[in-house]
Design an enzyme around this catalytic site. Structure first.
Site, PDB file in Angstrom:
ATOM      1  CB  THR A   1      -4.492   6.211   7.283  1.00 26.68           C
ATOM      2  OG1 THR A   1      -4.484   5.022   6.501  1.00 26.68           O
ATOM      3  CG2 THR A   1      -5.032   5.901   8.662  1.00 26.68           C
ATOM      4  N   GLY A   2      -6.952   6.027   5.286  1.00 24.77           N
ATOM      5  CA  GLY A   2      -8.287   5.519   5.018  1.00 24.77           C
ATOM      6  C   GLY A   2      -8.821   6.030   3.696  1.00 24.77           C
TER       7      GLY A   2
ATOM      8  CB  SER B   1      -0.935   0.003   1.209  1.00 26.73           C
ATOM      9  OG  SER B   1      -0.195  -0.257   2.376  1.00 26.73           O
TER      10      SER B   1
ATOM     11  CB  THR C   1      -0.539   6.305   0.035  1.00 25.01           C
ATOM     12  OG1 THR C   1      -1.382   5.166  -0.036  1.00 25.01           O
ATOM     13  CG2 THR C   1      -1.155   7.409  -0.799  1.00 25.01           C
TER      14      THR C   1
ATOM     15  NE  ARG D   1      -8.793   7.642  -4.934  1.00 24.96           N
ATOM     16  CZ  ARG D   1      -8.185   7.528  -3.769  1.00 24.96           C
ATOM     17  NH1 ARG D   1      -6.882   7.318  -3.729  1.00 24.96           N
ATOM     18  NH2 ARG D   1      -8.843   7.607  -2.638  1.00 24.96           N
TER      19      ARG D   1
ATOM     20  CB  THR E   1      -1.840   6.133   3.696  1.00 28.85           C
ATOM     21  OG1 THR E   1      -2.581   6.125   2.499  1.00 28.85           O
ATOM     22  CG2 THR E   1      -0.969   7.351   3.770  1.00 28.85           C
TER      23      THR E   1
END
Ligand code: SD4
Length: 326
Positions: free
Chosen positions: A238-239, A84, A205, A215, A187
């Site tokens: 993060t997320g 990731s 990330t 994107r 991330t």
């Protein structure tokens, strides 16, 4: 006349002495204040443990928070087994690994790079954009060209065997769903306070796995994935980036700290704000980390399962589970 001249000489001499003593006193105060400031570094997920070690080498030798947050996350970018972050990351739906990163220092200098391909250390490209250009965000081919022009090497476009295997598996259904806490969006975000009392932050990330080509998430966007205000504190996220972008998440955490909230309360309030603006909140994960000017730290996430690594002089490097809304 000669008495007056002597008097003037003496006055000038004592004034000089006083200036020297005064500046020495200020230096001493600064030095003893500096002694009281204990460095801290905090970063997202369990890969933060290794990253913190990298950052701590800098912080423990009296280095700057800026160097620490760059060197720290470079450890994660270097790890090709990480799915990731960096070039070992899972690709977008067209099979390209595209990288996002940002960095910010105590002077408010900052920059991000986004949609960057085939460069090993996007965080260092972001730092170079910050230090060598008048810009704050560079993307895609332009960012890559800037990196190559400045000595970065063009890496292979092949996926790592692990990422390739996962991608081929995904292609069977080609279905995109953000999966909570599974390693398709982890991330590394890092914030640090150095012994000089300065804060800096970094974030890097490969973004959401199997995202649409082109994107860009929250991580390279100053104020969304990461933000620093040296008068107040620093935060990172993060997320699912789309939900963080909508509320300028990291900026919001810092602003809540400015209003007097503790780092954890600031993260919690920001998660609550995010929930209000994201009808799909039950299906996604978001976590925030925060560090204030006094070295106090905190974290909070939407779903259970968010953890973070904290390195302090008293307790060393440890992994903690964040409190969560759900
Ligand atoms: C993104 N926020 O691209 C990033 C991904 C990630 O933990 O965090 N992950 O949306």
């Amino acid at each position: 006349m000669s008495t007056r001249r002597n008097f003037l000489k003496l006055s000038a001499f004592t004034a000089g002495l006083f200036t020297i003593n005064k500046s020495k006193a200020i230096e001493n105060i600064a030095r003893s204040n500096a002694k009281q400031i204990k460095p801290v570094v905090i970063s997202t997920w369990s890969h933060g443990m290794a990253a913190n070690e990298g950052a701590w080498k800098v912080l423990s030798s009296n280095g700057t928070a800026l160097d620490a947050v760059e060197k720290g996350v470079m450890v994660t970018e270097d790890d090709l087994t990480n799915l990731s972050v960096g070039l070992g990351g899972l690709p977008d739906r067209d099979g390209h690994v595209t990288l996002d990163a940002s960095i910010m220092d105590e002077k408010g200098r900052c920059a991000g790079v986004a949609f960057l391909e085939r460069i090993k250390h996007p965080i260092s490209v972001a730092r170079m954009v910050m230090e060598k250009t008048p810009h704050v965000l560079m993307v895609g081919e332009g960012a890559q060209k800037f990196a190559l022009d400045n000595g970065f090497k063009l890496e292979s476009k092949e996926l790592t065997p692990e990422a390739d295997k996962a991608y081929k598996e995904w292609l069977k259904k080609s279905e995109y769903k953000p999966v909570i806490n599974i390693e398709n969006h982890d991330t590394i975000g890092m914030v640090a306070l150095d012994a000089h009392g300065n804060l800096s932050g970094s974030c890097t990330t490969s973004g959401l796995a199997y995202k649409m080509h082109g994107r860009v998430g929250d991580s390279p966007i100053i104020g969304a994935g990461m933000y620093v205000d040296n008068e107040v504190g620093a935060a990172c996220a993060t997320g699912l980036g789309e939900t963080v972008l909508k509320i300028c998440g990291s900026y919001q955490v810092v602003e809540f700290m400015r209003q007097g909230l503790s780092p954890e309360e600031a993260c919690k309030k920001t998660v609550e704000r995010l929930i209000k603006k994201s009808p799909n909140y039950k299906d996604v994960q978001v976590g925030f980390l925060a560090l204030n000017k006094n070295g106090e730290h905190g974290a909070y996430s939407l779903q259970k399962g968010f953890n973070y690594a904290l390195y302090t002089p008293e307790n060393g490097n440890k992994l903690f589970d964040a409190k969560s809304f759900i």
